[in-house]
Design a protein around this motif. Structure first.
Motif, PDB file in Angstrom:
ATOM      1  N   PRO A 172       8.082  37.554  -0.918  1.00 11.95           N
ATOM      2  CA  PRO A 172       8.247  36.614   0.201  1.00 11.95           C
ATOM      3  C   PRO A 172       8.660  37.323   1.484  1.00 11.95           C
ATOM      4  O   PRO A 172       9.285  38.380   1.451  1.00 11.95           O
ATOM      5  CB  PRO A 172       9.342  35.664  -0.296  1.00 11.95           C
ATOM      6  N   ASP A 176      15.508  36.048  -0.827  1.00  6.53           N
ATOM      7  CA  ASP A 176      16.937  35.999  -1.109  1.00  6.53           C
ATOM      8  C   ASP A 176      17.282  37.218  -1.969  1.00  6.53           C
ATOM      9  O   ASP A 176      16.381  37.927  -2.444  1.00  6.53           O
ATOM     10  CB  ASP A 176      17.329  34.683  -1.787  1.00  6.53           C
ATOM     11  N   GLN A 179      15.408  37.537  -5.309  1.00  8.30           N
ATOM     12  CA  GLN A 179      13.990  37.892  -5.231  1.00  8.30           C
ATOM     13  C   GLN A 179      13.804  39.378  -4.961  1.00  8.30           C
ATOM     14  O   GLN A 179      12.870  40.001  -5.490  1.00  8.30           O
ATOM     15  CB  GLN A 179      13.316  37.049  -4.153  1.00  8.30           C
ATOM     16  N   SER A 288       9.178  31.711  -7.326  1.00  8.84           N
ATOM     17  CA  SER A 288       9.767  30.372  -7.341  1.00  8.84           C
ATOM     18  C   SER A 288      10.798  30.236  -6.227  1.00  8.84           C
ATOM     19  O   SER A 288      11.489  31.191  -5.871  1.00  8.84           O
ATOM     20  CB  SER A 288      10.431  30.091  -8.693  1.00  8.84           C
ATOM     21  N   ALA A 289      10.892  29.023  -5.688  1.00  9.33           N
ATOM     22  CA  ALA A 289      11.895  28.762  -4.652  1.00  9.33           C
ATOM     23  C   ALA A 289      13.284  28.852  -5.265  1.00  9.33           C
ATOM     24  O   ALA A 289      13.502  28.406  -6.404  1.00  9.33           O
ATOM     25  CB  ALA A 289      11.678  27.380  -4.055  1.00  9.33           C
ATOM     26  N   PRO A 290      14.228  29.450  -4.551  1.00 12.03           N
ATOM     27  CA  PRO A 290      15.591  29.560  -5.085  1.00 12.03           C
ATOM     28  C   PRO A 290      16.156  28.202  -5.490  1.00 12.03           C
ATOM     29  O   PRO A 290      16.162  27.258  -4.710  1.00 12.03           O
ATOM     30  CB  PRO A 290      16.383  30.156  -3.913  1.00 12.03           C
ATOM     31  N   GLY A 292      14.848  26.096  -7.409  1.00 13.70           N
ATOM     32  CA  GLY A 292      13.817  25.105  -7.699  1.00 13.70           C
ATOM     33  C   GLY A 292      13.192  25.299  -9.064  1.00 13.70           C
ATOM     34  O   GLY A 292      13.594  26.145  -9.857  1.00 13.70           O
ATOM     35  N   GLU A 295       7.799  28.384 -10.935  1.00 16.62           N
ATOM     36  CA  GLU A 295       6.358  28.258 -10.766  1.00 16.62           C
ATOM     37  C   GLU A 295       5.626  28.871 -11.964  1.00 16.62           C
ATOM     38  O   GLU A 295       6.032  29.917 -12.460  1.00 16.62           O
ATOM     39  CB  GLU A 295       5.913  28.965  -9.496  1.00 16.62           C
TER      40      GLU A 295
END
Length: 316
Positions: A172, A176, A179, A288-290, A292, A295
């Motif tokens: 990304p 974060d 990641q 994946s979104a933190p 969330g 995916e």
């Protein structure tokens, strides 16, 4: 208009009016950006009425950190056409790309530092070594090399590209700390020497020829997409288009029919194949979104489909 008898001005007056140093004016003149109108009898530089506006334009372009070569192209175009057009647009677009890359690198470094800072004291040295091995901004080249060596030989270039797009996660732009750590873990995983003599490739790669490999992976990509849709809806592994496409990919690559016996044999073979679960776990953390929902990845989709196949096939 300059107030001198000949309408020209010296380098000191020009520098003062533009708010720059004499050294700066001399630099632009020596590099051909600010032509002199003439030289005085004593050899001093003299500049014409348009020099002040030209110098201000040069200063504005340089304030945007454009290189001298780009400034020269913009000025040449302005001299020729009477306006700064395509050359200015290209220079600004290129500078925006450069700044975007620099900002991405800064965001990546910030998240990396936070990851080290937030780790337990006993783990900081190891985490620093792990994250420090990854360039900023990060490159996916090590992951792509790993998969190119893992894929069956002689696969068509288009099929390889399609597989890499699915299997190689893109880091990304604004990560974060977790990641950053996940991507560093992926790079470490694919670059370290293999342990032991265990096979690293599945039996599916024994499909003969480039055509069979292309058929197999094209079919698997479609099946993984369908399975991903089911997973996002929290559906349990079971029969359906995703599973049928999954089995058909293997059957078509082997030029055989999709029968109950084939499904039972395929389920047994896939269950015994080597696995790289850690790769897909780290991939899920990266994409994946933190906080969330994770995916789906090709690895988790494969597991979903294999579970569906085994539950459907059952014992012989």
């Amino acid at each position: 208009m300059f107030q001198s008898y000949d309408g020209l001005c010296g380098i000191g007056e020009l520098a003062g009016r533009a708010g720059v140093s004499v050294k700066t004016v001399r630099f632009y003149s020596d590099n051909g950006l600010l032509p002199e109108a003439s030289r005085s009898a004593g050899g001093h530089r003299r500049y014409g009425p348009g020099s002040l506006e030209r110098l201000r334009m040069i200063r504005s372009l340089r304030t945007m950190d454009l290189p001298v070569s780009s400034v020269r192209r913009i000025l040449d175009e302005d001299d020729t056409t009477g306006r700064a057009g395509g050359a200015l647009e290209d220079a600004v677009a290129g500078q925006l790309r450069t700044l975007g890359s620099q900002l991405k690198a800064l965001r990546w470094r910030e998240a990396a530092l936070r990851s080290v800072q937030e780790s337990p004291a006993a783990e900081r040295a190891g985490r620093l070594r792990l994250i420090g091995a990854v360039a900023a901004p990060p490159s996916t080249a090590p992951l792509a090399r790993f998969w190119r060596g893992w894929l069956p030989p002689r696969m068509p270039a288009g099929s390889v590209t399609a597989f890499l797009e699915a299997a190689v996660p893109q880091p990304p732009d604004d990560p974060d700390p977790g990641q950053v750590l996940a991507f560093a873990g992926l790079c470490a995983m694919v670059t370290r020497p293999c342990d032991g003599d265990e096979p690293t490739q599945p039996h599916a790669h024994k499909a003969a020829g480039a055509r069979a490999s292309a058929v197999l992976y094209a079919g698997l990509a479609e099946a993984y997409d369908l399975a991903g849709t089911e997973m996002r809806q929290d559906r349990e592994p079971g029969p359906g288009d995703a599973l049928d496409g999954f089995v058909d990919a293997y059957a078509s690559a082997r030029d055989t029919a999709d029968t109950p016996d084939f499904r039972r044999a395929l389920a047994q073979q896939l269950a015994a194949d080597p696995r790289i679960d850690r790769y897909w776990e780290l991939t899920a953390e990266l994409v994946s979104a933190p906080g969330g929902r994770p995916e789906p990845t090709p690895g988790t989709a494969h597991d979903w489909l294999l579970t569906a196949l085994r539950s459907q096939s059952g014992p012989r």
